[in-house]
Design a protein around this motif. Sequence first.
Motif, PDB file in Angstrom:
ATOM      1  N   PRO A   4     102.277  95.244  41.273  1.00 62.58           N
ATOM      2  CA  PRO A   4     101.927  94.464  42.282  1.00 62.58           C
ATOM      3  C   PRO A   4     100.658  93.965  41.485  1.00 62.58           C
ATOM      4  O   PRO A   4     100.822  93.445  40.856  1.00 62.58           O
ATOM      5  N   PRO A   5     100.796  92.820  43.143  1.00 62.74           N
ATOM      6  CA  PRO A   5     100.046  91.400  41.803  1.00 62.74           C
ATOM      7  C   PRO A   5      98.163  91.876  40.791  1.00 62.74           C
ATOM      8  O   PRO A   5      97.930  93.035  41.765  1.00 62.74           O
ATOM      9  N   GLY A   6      97.719  91.219  40.038  1.00 60.38           N
ATOM     10  CA  GLY A   6      96.855  92.187  38.934  1.00 60.38           C
ATOM     11  C   GLY A   6      97.539  93.269  38.561  1.00 60.38           C
ATOM     12  O   GLY A   6      95.981  93.816  37.989  1.00 60.38           O
ATOM     13  N   GLY A   7      98.382  93.453  38.499  1.00 65.56           N
ATOM     14  CA  GLY A   7      98.879  94.656  37.722  1.00 65.56           C
ATOM     15  C   GLY A   7      98.775  94.889  36.477  1.00 65.56           C
ATOM     16  O   GLY A   7      99.101  96.175  35.630  1.00 65.56           O
ATOM     17  N   GLY A   8      98.772  94.110  35.480  1.00 70.97           N
ATOM     18  CA  GLY A   8      98.793  93.593  34.255  1.00 70.97           C
ATOM     19  C   GLY A   8     100.698  93.399  33.372  1.00 70.97           C
ATOM     20  O   GLY A   8     100.118  93.675  32.204  1.00 70.97           O
ATOM     21  N   LYS A   9     101.137  92.790  34.586  1.00 70.58           N
ATOM     22  CA  LYS A   9     102.603  92.858  34.237  1.00 70.58           C
ATOM     23  C   LYS A   9     102.523  91.181  33.038  1.00 70.58           C
ATOM     24  O   LYS A   9     102.527  91.133  32.021  1.00 70.58           O
ATOM     25  N   SER A  10     101.491  90.567  33.169  1.00 68.44           N
ATOM     26  CA  SER A  10     102.210  88.590  32.292  1.00 68.44           C
ATOM     27  C   SER A  10     101.376  89.435  30.618  1.00 68.44           C
ATOM     28  O   SER A  10     101.439  89.394  29.932  1.00 68.44           O
ATOM     29  N   THR A  11     100.176  90.283  31.367  1.00 69.72           N
ATOM     30  CA  THR A  11      99.792  90.862  29.906  1.00 69.72           C
ATOM     31  C   THR A  11     100.451  91.604  28.748  1.00 69.72           C
ATOM     32  O   THR A  11     100.585  91.537  28.341  1.00 69.72           O
TER      33      THR A  11
ATOM     34  N   ARG B 261      98.045  84.108  30.117  1.00 67.08           N
ATOM     35  CA  ARG B 261      98.544  85.212  29.603  1.00 67.08           C
ATOM     36  C   ARG B 261      98.905  85.143  28.454  1.00 67.08           C
ATOM     37  O   ARG B 261      99.421  86.045  27.464  1.00 67.08           O
TER      38      ARG B 261
ATOM     39  N   GLU C  12     109.589  88.369  35.924  1.00 69.61           N
ATOM     40  CA  GLU C  12     107.887  88.714  36.158  1.00 69.61           C
ATOM     41  C   GLU C  12     107.742  88.186  37.538  1.00 69.61           C
ATOM     42  O   GLU C  12     108.642  86.815  37.752  1.00 69.61           O
TER      43      GLU C  12
ATOM     44  N   LYS D  91      97.202  99.398  32.722  1.00 70.46           N
ATOM     45  CA  LYS D  91      95.818  99.997  32.230  1.00 70.46           C
ATOM     46  C   LYS D  91      95.857 101.674  32.025  1.00 70.46           C
ATOM     47  O   LYS D  91      95.161 101.806  32.026  1.00 70.46           O
TER      48      LYS D  91
ATOM     49  N   ASP E  15      94.139 102.051  29.356  1.00 68.41           N
ATOM     50  CA  ASP E  15      92.903 103.425  29.004  1.00 68.41           C
ATOM     51  C   ASP E  15      91.464 103.424  30.832  1.00 68.41           C
ATOM     52  O   ASP E  15      91.202 103.799  30.248  1.00 68.41           O
TER      53      ASP E  15
ATOM     54  N   SER F 114      98.840 100.403  27.612  1.00 73.55           N
ATOM     55  CA  SER F 114      97.546  99.336  28.090  1.00 73.55           C
ATOM     56  C   SER F 114      97.192  98.375  26.549  1.00 73.55           C
ATOM     57  O   SER F 114      97.034  98.398  24.998  1.00 73.55           O
ATOM     58  N   ALA F 115      96.906  97.171  27.374  1.00 72.90           N
ATOM     59  CA  ALA F 115      96.891  96.185  26.385  1.00 72.90           C
ATOM     60  C   ALA F 115      96.211  96.213  26.023  1.00 72.90           C
ATOM     61  O   ALA F 115      95.779  95.030  24.461  1.00 72.90           O
ATOM     62  N   ILE F 116      94.913  96.982  26.058  1.00 68.74           N
ATOM     63  CA  ILE F 116      93.392  97.189  25.353  1.00 68.74           C
ATOM     64  C   ILE F 116      93.139  97.634  24.194  1.00 68.74           C
ATOM     65  O   ILE F 116      92.946  97.573  23.212  1.00 68.74           O
TER      66      ILE F 116
END
Lengths: 140, 320
Positions: B59-66, B104, B150, B198, B200, B236-238
């Motif tokens: 989904p959009p905003g799901g953290g793919k590009s990150t 990103r 992507e 995500k 985290d 988690s990218a964080i």
Amino acid sequence: MSERNRPIRMLVAKPGLDGHDRGAKVMARAFRDAGMEVIYTGLFQTPEMIATSALQEDVDVIGLSILSGAHMTLFPAIMDALKTVGRDDALVIAGGTIPEEDIPAIKEMGIGEVFGPGTKLQVCVQYVLDHAPTRDDDEG
Amino acid sequence: MKDDPDRKPSLAEATLAGDRRALARVLTHIENDTDLGRRALDTLFPHTGNAHIIGITGPPGGGKSTLVNEFIRTWRKQGRQVAVIAVDPSSPLTGGATLGDRIRMQEWFADDGVFVRSMASRRFGGGLAQNTLAVAHAFDAAGFDPIVIETVGTGQDEVSIAALAMTTLLIQVPGTGDGVQSLKAGSLEIGDVLVVTKGDRPEAAELARDLRNIRMIGLAAGSEVGGWEVPVVRTSAITGDGIDNLTTAIASHRQWLQTSGDGAQRVRAMIAAEISVRVQQGLLGRLSEQNHDHLEALIDRVVSRNLTAARAADELLSGM
Ligand SMILES: Nc1nc2c(ncn2[C@@H]2O[C@H](COP(=O)(O)OP(=O)(O)O)[C@@H](O)[C@H]2O)c(=O)[nH]1
Ligand SMILES: [Mg+2]
């Protein structure tokens, strides 16, 4: 003669250190709504970042939004960086808080047009539609 | 021609020689399927077949590009040249598009071994642009490996990316009811690796557990010995947690494709899909150009209920 038979590709970038990207986002949306494919790269773009994006995305047009007042140092650096990667063939336009008296010098740098605050978006869009360069190997 | 020492190298030749500006220009021609683009592909294609083409969808905003940005970090450490094709949807109303995935992946701007290219889907279904795989071929010929595609996928749309990639990562986002959604749409099946991004977030562990359970049921229902066991990886990218696990899972899947022989089958399926897309587009083009009047006449007859759409299609096809 070459003719563009595809959507205009445009980079919208926000160079400089101020953290306001509203203007750039509004600009990006207006160009998208005019049928262009707009690559939006957000805040804090260095001249080298802009040049790399312009190269890799093979854009026809680069729109710079600037509010920081640093345009007289940033613009020449951006134009240099574009030249270094061989993308000084792209049309560059600028918008934001740029004093009237700086405009001749900015155009001298090779920037096609400068749109001050309050310029109607439709005017910017029409300028790009009229002036986006066709590339020497574009075909009909 | 070949012997002329003053001859300027073609875009394709310059691309093979490592000229990035030529590559970028070739990508535009391929994306637009111009004659020049087709000729460039003729030259480039014999140099392809080496890259691992990886699809990442969710989904959009799901953290793919990150996440892709994190992959780049790992792969650059391994000395590999990484290409990213980031596809975003075009507006069906204006045809325009805002392509924002680069945001990103900016830290690589000075690194010649990373090339990010944005593409608009241009009314092609499945969140994919029509010539995406052809664009990947150009990256492949230029020595990029891996190549990440992507795409935005919601529900059923995601199926088509699986036909264009050797390894498909399906993104699931905690706190969005994604697991249940995907199960309904049947799209979980296309993931070679299920990724809970995500990680985290508090709901992440539970989502990963649910996905593992769903996978177990799937396994019990019909898996063969030696088959690929779809891993569920929480990232988690964080915090950076899980990124290494994920790149390892991607490498394992590539390894498995090679040893199991499944890879050869996938390549065949990808090529079949690529041809099929072009045939469809070609036929549709011919239909609207050469058979325009005939088509309009048939539409009239269907409108007046004198003919079914199925019969109209038969008649058009038999006349082509
Ligand atoms: N908490 C958290 N947020 C993340 C993580 N990865 C990405 N995000 C955020 O999710 C948003 C969308 O990320 P993006 O990579 O653009 O998603 P895409 O649309 O799927 O490509 C951004 O605001 C990211 O900062 C993560 O691992 N944890
Ligand atoms: Mg993205």
